[in-house]
Enzyme design. Sequence first.
Site, short mmCIF file in Angstrom:
data_model
loop_
_atom_site.label_atom_id
_atom_site.label_comp_id
_atom_site.label_asym_id
_atom_site.label_seq_id
_atom_site.Cartn_x
_atom_site.Cartn_y
_atom_site.Cartn_z
N MET A 288 -5.63 4.85 3.46
CA MET A 288 -5.30 5.95 4.36
C MET A 288 -3.78 6.03 4.54
O MET A 288 -3.29 6.59 5.52
CB MET A 288 -6.00 5.75 5.71
CG MET A 288 -7.52 5.71 5.54
SD MET A 288 -8.43 6.13 7.02
CE MET A 288 -7.97 4.79 8.08
N HIS B 101 1.24 -1.16 3.48
CA HIS B 101 1.91 -2.42 3.82
C HIS B 101 1.56 -3.44 2.73
O HIS B 101 0.91 -3.11 1.73
CB HIS B 101 1.50 -2.89 5.21
CG HIS B 101 0.01 -2.94 5.44
ND1 HIS B 101 -0.82 -3.77 4.72
CD2 HIS B 101 -0.79 -2.25 6.29
CE1 HIS B 101 -2.06 -3.61 5.12
NE2 HIS B 101 -2.08 -2.67 6.07
N HIS C 76 -2.03 -3.58 1.34
CA HIS C 76 -2.33 -2.57 0.31
C HIS C 76 -1.66 -2.95 -1.02
O HIS C 76 -2.21 -2.75 -2.09
CB HIS C 76 -1.81 -1.19 0.74
CG HIS C 76 -2.40 -0.68 2.02
ND1 HIS C 76 -1.66 -0.53 3.17
CD2 HIS C 76 -3.66 -0.29 2.34
CE1 HIS C 76 -2.43 -0.05 4.14
NE2 HIS C 76 -3.65 0.10 3.67
N GLY D 140 -10.16 -4.59 0.57
CA GLY D 140 -9.71 -5.79 1.24
C GLY D 140 -10.80 -6.44 2.07
O GLY D 140 -11.63 -5.76 2.68
N ASP E 239 -11.45 -5.68 6.00
CA ASP E 239 -12.55 -4.84 6.49
C ASP E 239 -13.83 -5.35 5.83
O ASP E 239 -14.38 -4.72 4.93
CB ASP E 239 -12.28 -3.38 6.13
CG ASP E 239 -10.98 -2.89 6.74
OD1 ASP E 239 -10.98 -2.49 7.90
OD2 ASP E 239 -9.93 -2.96 6.05
N SER F 49 -2.23 -1.24 9.35
CA SER F 49 -1.37 -0.09 9.63
C SER F 49 -1.23 0.13 11.13
O SER F 49 -0.25 0.69 11.59
CB SER F 49 -1.97 1.17 8.99
OG SER F 49 -2.16 0.96 7.61
P1 AMP Z 1 -6.80 1.36 5.04
O1 AMP Z 1 -5.62 2.10 4.55
O2 AMP Z 1 -6.58 0.64 6.34
O3 AMP Z 1 -8.07 2.18 5.02
O4 AMP Z 1 -7.05 0.18 4.01
C1 AMP Z 1 -7.17 0.43 2.64
C2 AMP Z 1 -7.63 -0.83 1.95
O5 AMP Z 1 -6.67 -1.87 2.18
C3 AMP Z 1 -8.97 -1.36 2.49
O6 AMP Z 1 -9.74 -1.83 1.40
C4 AMP Z 1 -8.53 -2.48 3.39
O7 AMP Z 1 -9.52 -3.48 3.54
C5 AMP Z 1 -7.33 -3.01 2.65
N1 AMP Z 1 -6.47 -3.77 3.56
C6 AMP Z 1 -5.93 -3.35 4.73
N2 AMP Z 1 -5.25 -4.35 5.32
C7 AMP Z 1 -5.37 -5.43 4.52
C8 AMP Z 1 -4.90 -6.78 4.58
N3 AMP Z 1 -4.17 -7.22 5.59
N4 AMP Z 1 -5.21 -7.61 3.57
C9 AMP Z 1 -5.98 -7.18 2.53
N5 AMP Z 1 -6.44 -5.93 2.40
C10 AMP Z 1 -6.14 -5.07 3.38
#
Ligand code: AMP
Length: 256
Positions: free
Chosen positions: A27, A31, A34, A144, A147, A183
């Site tokens: 999304m 960081h 990602h 990741g 989640d 995020s």
């Molecule tokens: P998001 O942008 O928050 O929807 O996350 C996108 C992907 O990045 C998802 O598969 C998350 O599980 C993964 N992700 C977010 N934060 C982390 C983290 N700290 N370590 C590993 N993967 C992450």
Amino acid sequence: MKIITTPADFIAWRNENQQSLGFVPTMGALHLGHEELLKNARANNELVALSIFVNPTQFNDKKDLQNYPKTWEQDLEIAKKNGVDVIFYPDFESIYPDNYSYIISENDKSKVLCGASRPGHFDGVLTIVLKLLNILKPNRAYFGEKDFQQLSLIRGMVAAFFIPVEIIPVAIVREFDGLALSSRNVHLSDEGRKIAPKIYEIIKSAKNIDEAKKQLEDLGFKIDYLEEIWGRRLVAIFTNLTKTGNELRLIDNVEI
Ligand code: AMP
């Protein structure tokens, strides 16, 4: 690096670029967590695709959606640095031509933990992930363990619908002090940022769930859930220690 904004254009691009494709759905507000997913994708595929789409259907809380951080320029730099070949950046109308009248839902695992406190959340997640997998047709997709429930539901969906993609889990990336990168961490106040690493410390070291709950509550966190399931100890807490004073929800988990 190519930027594609419509499903039709991506499908056309994929038809012309049939090498192995690793896909990292996000999304935005990228960081190091990602980046770790992107690095895995880069190492094991000929092409790497990143999607950036703040998916409204998975937000049960309007404020959370409005306040979701947007860092487009910085995201582009991070994508370039990690060798992304193509960014998929659709808008709501192009990805939901049905206006979300068709929904993927799961009736068991999605109803507990995050699913219990965020009604409809996993319907939104599974629906958008299915759409993205159908459009991008990756060989591998990276998710990741941050989640963990989401990862496990996506694996289940891929198995249930025989979707031809390999789901690759990536370990949680943490700050130097143990706080899981998210995020949403930018919303923490200085004080909140100081005590947030305790979440990990406590779930990692507490002897049992009751002890962990008490330690978290003593620090002022409100517990959404803290449970041991699927070989993990998983937690979600609320804190008011934010820049705006609005309540913030953070999740984390450790292997038992
Ligand atoms: P998001 O942008 O928050 O929807 O996350 C996108 C992907 O990045 C998802 O598969 C998350 O599980 C993964 N992700 C977010 N934060 C982390 C983290 N700290 N370590 C590993 N993967 C992450």
